[in-house]
Design a protein around this motif. Sequence first.
Motif, PDB file in Angstrom:
ATOM      1  N   THR A  99       0.847  -1.196   0.000  1.00 29.41           N
ATOM      2  CA  THR A  99       0.000   0.000   0.000  1.00 29.41           C
ATOM      3  C   THR A  99       0.878   1.240   0.000  1.00 29.41           C
ATOM      4  O   THR A  99       2.089   1.167   0.243  1.00 29.41           O
ATOM      5  N   ARG A 100       0.275   2.401  -0.274  1.00 32.33           N
ATOM      6  CA  ARG A 100       1.002   3.661  -0.222  1.00 32.33           C
ATOM      7  C   ARG A 100       1.307   4.037   1.219  1.00 32.33           C
ATOM      8  O   ARG A 100       0.457   3.894   2.099  1.00 32.33           O
ATOM      9  N   ALA A 101       2.499   4.532   1.450  1.00 31.11           N
ATOM     10  CA  ALA A 101       2.860   5.011   2.776  1.00 31.11           C
ATOM     11  C   ALA A 101       2.136   6.328   3.058  1.00 31.11           C
ATOM     12  O   ALA A 101       1.740   7.041   2.134  1.00 31.11           O
ATOM     13  N   PRO A 102       1.940   6.675   4.318  1.00 29.44           N
ATOM     14  CA  PRO A 102       1.317   7.963   4.637  1.00 29.44           C
ATOM     15  C   PRO A 102       2.203   9.121   4.187  1.00 29.44           C
ATOM     16  O   PRO A 102       3.425   8.992   4.086  1.00 29.44           O
ATOM     17  N   THR A 103       1.581  10.238   3.906  1.00 28.70           N
ATOM     18  CA  THR A 103       2.325  11.425   3.495  1.00 28.70           C
ATOM     19  C   THR A 103       2.689  12.304   4.687  1.00 28.70           C
ATOM     20  O   THR A 103       3.434  13.271   4.542  1.00 28.70           O
ATOM     21  N   ARG A 104       2.145  11.953   5.862  1.00 26.82           N
ATOM     22  CA  ARG A 104       2.377  12.777   7.057  1.00 26.82           C
ATOM     23  C   ARG A 104       2.330  11.876   8.286  1.00 26.82           C
ATOM     24  O   ARG A 104       1.437  11.037   8.412  1.00 26.82           O
TER      25      ARG A 104
END
Length: 555
Positions: A99-104
Amino acid sequence: MGATLRALRALLLLAGFHLLGVLLLAALAGLDYLLYLHAPSGVAAKLYLVSVLLAIPLVRGLFMLRTPKAQEAPGLAVTEADEPALWRTVRELADRIGTRAPTRIVLTAEVNAAVTEDARLLGLLPGPRRLHLGVPLLQGLTEAQLRSVLAHELGHYSHADTRLAALTVRGRAQILRTIGHFEERAGKSAARERARQEKKNARAAAKGKKTGEVDTRHAGLTYRAMARLYTAYARLYLRVTLAGARRQEYAADAAAARIAGRDATASALREIPVLDAAFAFYTHHYLTLGEDAALLPPRGEVFGGFGRLLSARRLELAGLRTELPAEPVSPYDSHPPIADRVHRVEALPADHRTDEGRGAALGLLSDPGRTLAALEDAVLPDDVRQWRRTAGWPELLDGSMTAQLAALNTPLHRALALYTKARPTLPALLALIDEGRLWQLARRLPLSDEAAAAKGRAFREFVRPALAESLHRMALAEFSAHARLRWKFSWERGATALVLPAPGGPASATGTAVSDLLAPAVAAAVADHPVTAPLRALLPSAPTDPANRETDSSR
């Protein structure tokens, strides 16, 4: 159920909430039309009025459908330059889950980790992601356990849970907000009606007429009726959406066990309730200790002290880990029982990964001390940050307890002031006891119905614990006022009050525990036959009264 079907279900439930008010208004309009066609004009006019009264809260409910924008919980946002090891761990786990990692990443002061996503088009399109990570978790978990917690949260991303939350959370918030609005309006209507009837009764009483019973059962009736309708829909909505939320938690646990290991996941699930209870204890007994005196511990210790508490009470906390919370299962719980989650994870096949990540999770931070200090700036209110910083926790304890005792106002203080019509002091209380009026004074304390009806020895047994507690605190205040009291700070056992020797008395480096001195003296002062001499002998600047009498004034 796949993400598409879950999204469709969430959308239909949300639309159903919006349609509920419209359908009810349409039903009222249809009823009014039938009245117009078939009912006599006089009867129809009265029913039209009822219809309008029902329609008003419905129209108000439709205007409540817009949910205010949620505000992000206070926390410390950390960049990859600030915390490279933490970001590297999160990215690695996101890649392994797919999955995509968090941006923050935002560090918080809660015993919790959570993920959110600012999805668009009611969650149908992905958006920026945030990971909220509680620093107390970093202080209490091992690195392997933290990896399990992070894998669990990232697992929600992989199942599109965070995108669908935009729909389900919005629906829950709107329903609860609408119900709250109806109940608030009903309460205001009842309050106005009560005030009107009480004013009417007051006028009647002034004229010597009979007053009526205040009855507000019919006030706000239409608002209560609408609240019941929306509450019924809320039960359906919550049952459906929260049942799905529990399945998502099981799936995220399975993902965590696959990525971080079965044993690390099970132990993390066992540890989090322990940390939650420990942090609540820390908050109540340590973190808010200086509130009354506007004092703070040294910079970094507001949350750093929690780590000290965990280290000092390792053995005590170890026993809690074997006791899984057995909370009752409710259809409105968003999470399954922790015991069930642990048992499901522990039933998975062994993966022989027990030696991974034994180090403290706090080691993932570049400079834990700096981060704990920065977290204070991020989460403490502006006025609290202006409080005076002490040199350490012992000074904080001394200052706090001195301020509390100086402002002491127990039920016994208030009863004594009412009874004597003078300033309530310990010498005045002791004099009153010597005069045989203790149990008469006790009648002025806040009493239960059973205690108020009791007499003689039964009454004394009811009030003795409250008398003893207040008298003990009054004696502490007297010691503190004469600089004879010192507080011993301890992470293991909490605070201990020590009485210092009187000036000119035998030297003592540590003083004597208050409990050893005061307990028997206070017990004697509130006995069936009160004796104040033992307590007088302990108090500073208070000579023993040789004429002290033993009295039984329960008559």
